[in-house]
Design an enzyme around this catalytic site. Structure first.
Site, mmCIF file in Angstrom:
data_model
loop_
_atom_site.group_PDB
_atom_site.id
_atom_site.type_symbol
_atom_site.label_atom_id
_atom_site.label_comp_id
_atom_site.label_asym_id
_atom_site.label_seq_id
_atom_site.Cartn_x
_atom_site.Cartn_y
_atom_site.Cartn_z
ATOM 1 N N HIS A 35 0.374 -4.971 0.625
ATOM 2 C CA HIS A 35 -0.642 -4.170 1.334
ATOM 3 C C HIS A 35 -1.324 -3.159 0.410
ATOM 4 O O HIS A 35 -2.553 -3.027 0.418
ATOM 5 C CB HIS A 35 0.018 -3.450 2.518
ATOM 6 C CG HIS A 35 0.589 -4.402 3.533
ATOM 7 N ND1 HIS A 35 -0.196 -5.167 4.359
ATOM 8 C CD2 HIS A 35 1.872 -4.720 3.839
ATOM 9 C CE1 HIS A 35 0.568 -5.906 5.151
ATOM 10 N NE2 HIS A 35 1.838 -5.667 4.844
HETATM 11 O O1 RIB Z 1 2.366 -0.474 6.028
HETATM 12 C C1 RIB Z 1 2.011 -0.591 4.682
HETATM 13 C C2 RIB Z 1 2.916 0.218 3.810
HETATM 14 O O2 RIB Z 1 4.237 -0.191 4.079
HETATM 15 C C3 RIB Z 1 2.658 0.002 2.301
HETATM 16 O O3 RIB Z 1 2.263 1.199 1.703
HETATM 17 C C4 RIB Z 1 3.968 -0.518 1.761
HETATM 18 O O4 RIB Z 1 4.360 0.200 0.590
HETATM 19 C C5 RIB Z 1 4.959 -0.342 2.883
HETATM 20 O O5 RIB Z 1 5.698 0.810 2.734
#
Ligand code: RIB
Ligand code: CA
Length: 317
Positions: free
Chosen positions: A243
Site C-alpha cells: 500500500h
Molecule cells: O492500511 C495501510 C497501512 O497498513 C500501510 O501503511 C501498511 O504499512 C500497513 O501498516
C-alpha cells in the site's frame, strides 16, 4: 527541450513495516525526489523498533544524499495489532545491522524544522499513523500554511478496511490524528486502501528485484519473500499488496491515478467504526470539500513504475 525540473522535496513519515521500507528504498534513489527527512512513527511496530528499522534501512542503503532521521514518539497510544504482516521486527526478520543514531531528534521536531527550512516547498508523504503530522500542527498551528502538500496512505473510499471491516490500519491506529490532519487547511491527497490495493504483485515480481549482490537487493529480496509468505499464511493470497509503495507513486506519478475532490472526516469514537473515513456524498452536500481522494489507478502502470524505481535503487547500490 524542457529544462530539468528541481527535485521535489519530500519528507517520508512512516512506520517501517515492509511496504514502508520498499517505498523509502525507491524514494532515496529517485532522481526526481530530494528526501529531506525520513521520520519514524509507531504503527506496524512499536516506536523504538520503527526508529531502529528506519536507521538501519538508511545505513544499509547509504543513499547519495542522506536524509535527516526522526525518532518515533514513545508515548503514542496505539491499539494492539491483531496480527503482523511484517514479522516481529517489522521488516520480515531480515535482521539488519543496528546502527546508533547520532543526535536523535523527535520526528515531530525534524518535520517542523524541515518545513521551516523549506517553506511551501515540502510534500509530506505519510505512510503510517498520522500521529507525528498531527503533533507538528498542534505544536505550531501556523505551520499549516508552510506545508506544500500532504499525501496520505490511508482511509477507505468505500469502507473496505483491513484493520477493521471499515478502517485502514493507519487511520485505525490513531483516528484522532487522522481527523485532525484532515481538518487542517493543507492541500491533502488521500490514497485509500481500495486504490492502493488494486496493485497486486505476483512471484514474478520477486524474481525481477535487484540481485542480492546489491545493497538494495540484499534488503528487498528477503523482506518481500516474507511478505509473500505472510500474505499466503495470514490472508490466503498468492499475490502481495504494498500500500505505501502505491502511495509514493501517487506522489511521483499522479497521472496514473483518478481523483475526486471530497468532503471527508474521520470517525474517532465508534466501537465498530473508529478510524473510518466518512465522505459526504449527499446530493446537496453540506460538508466543505477538504481533500482529493484517489479513487482508482492504472495498476499496470503503477507496478511498472515500482519495478523501474527498485531497479534504479539496485543499480545505484
Ligand atoms: O492500511 C495501510 C497501512 O497498513 C500501510 O501503511 C501498511 O504499512 C500497513 O501498516
Ligand atoms: Ca505503513
Amino acid at each position: 527541450m524542457s529544462l530539468p525540473t528541481e527535485p521535489r522535496k519530500l519528507i517520508i513519515d512512516c512506520d517501517p513495516g515492509i511496504d514502508d521500507a520498499v517505498a523509502v528504498t525507491m524514494a532515496l534513489f529517485d532522481p526526481r525526489l530530494e528526501v529531506v527527512a525520513v521520520t519514524a512513527a509507531a504503527g506496524n511496530v512499536g516506536a523504538e523498533q520503527a526508529t531502529a528499522n528506519l536507521q538501519a534501512l538508511v545505513a544499509c542503503l547509504d543513499p547519495p544524499r542522506l536524509p535527516r532521521i526522526g525518532v518515533a514518539a514513545t508515548d503514542a497510544a496505539l491499539p494492539a495489532r491483531p496480527y503482523s504482516m511484517h514479522g516481529a521486527d517489522g521488516l520480515g526478520g531480515i535482521d539488519l545491522p543496528r546502527v546508533p543514531l547520532h543526535g536523535g531528534h523527535a520526528s515531530e521536531k525534524v518535520i517542523w524544522e524541515a518545513i521551516k527550512a523549506h517553506p511551501r516547498q515540502l510534500t509530506i508523504l505519510a505512510l503510517g499513523p498520522l500521529t507525528n503530522v498531527s503533533r507538528v500542527l498542534k505544536r505550531d498551528p501556523g505551520i499549516a500554511e508552510l506545508i506544500g502538500a500532504v499525501v496520505i496512505c490511508g482511509g477507505t473510499a468505500q469502507g473496505l478496511g483491513n484493520a477493521t471491516p471499515v478502517a485502514d490500519f493507519n487511520f485505525f491506529s490513531d483516528p484522532a490524528a487522522a481527523r485532525h490532519v484532515l481538518a487542517e487547511p493543507i492541500t491533502k491527497t488521500l490514497v485509500p486502501l481500495e486504490t492502493t490495493g488494486q496493485v497486486v504483485y505476483d512471484l514474478d515480481f520477486l524474481e525481477r528485484l535487484p540481485r542480492e549482490f546489491t545493497r538494495a537487493g540484499r534488503l528487498l529480496r528477503p523482506m518481500l519473500a516474507h511478505a509473500f509468505r505472510a500474505h499466503r499464511q495470514l490472508l490466503g493470497c498468492e499475490g502481495i499488496r504494498l500500500h505505501d509503495v502505491a502511495a509514493l507513486v501517487a506522489a511521483t506519478d499522479p497521472d496514473l491515478f483518478e481523483r475526486e475532490t471530497v468532503a471527508a472526516d474521520v470517525e474517532t469514537t465508534g466501537d465498530l467504526t473508529a478510524g473510518m473515513l466518512v465522505i459526504d456524498r449527499r446530493r446537496n452536500r453540506v460538508w466543505r470539500p477538504n481533500a482529493d481522494l484517489l479513487v482508482a489507478c492504472d495498476a499496470v502502470g503503477v507496478r511498472d513504475r515500482v519495478l523501474k524505481g527498485l531497479t534504479a535503487a539496485g543499480e545505484a547500490t
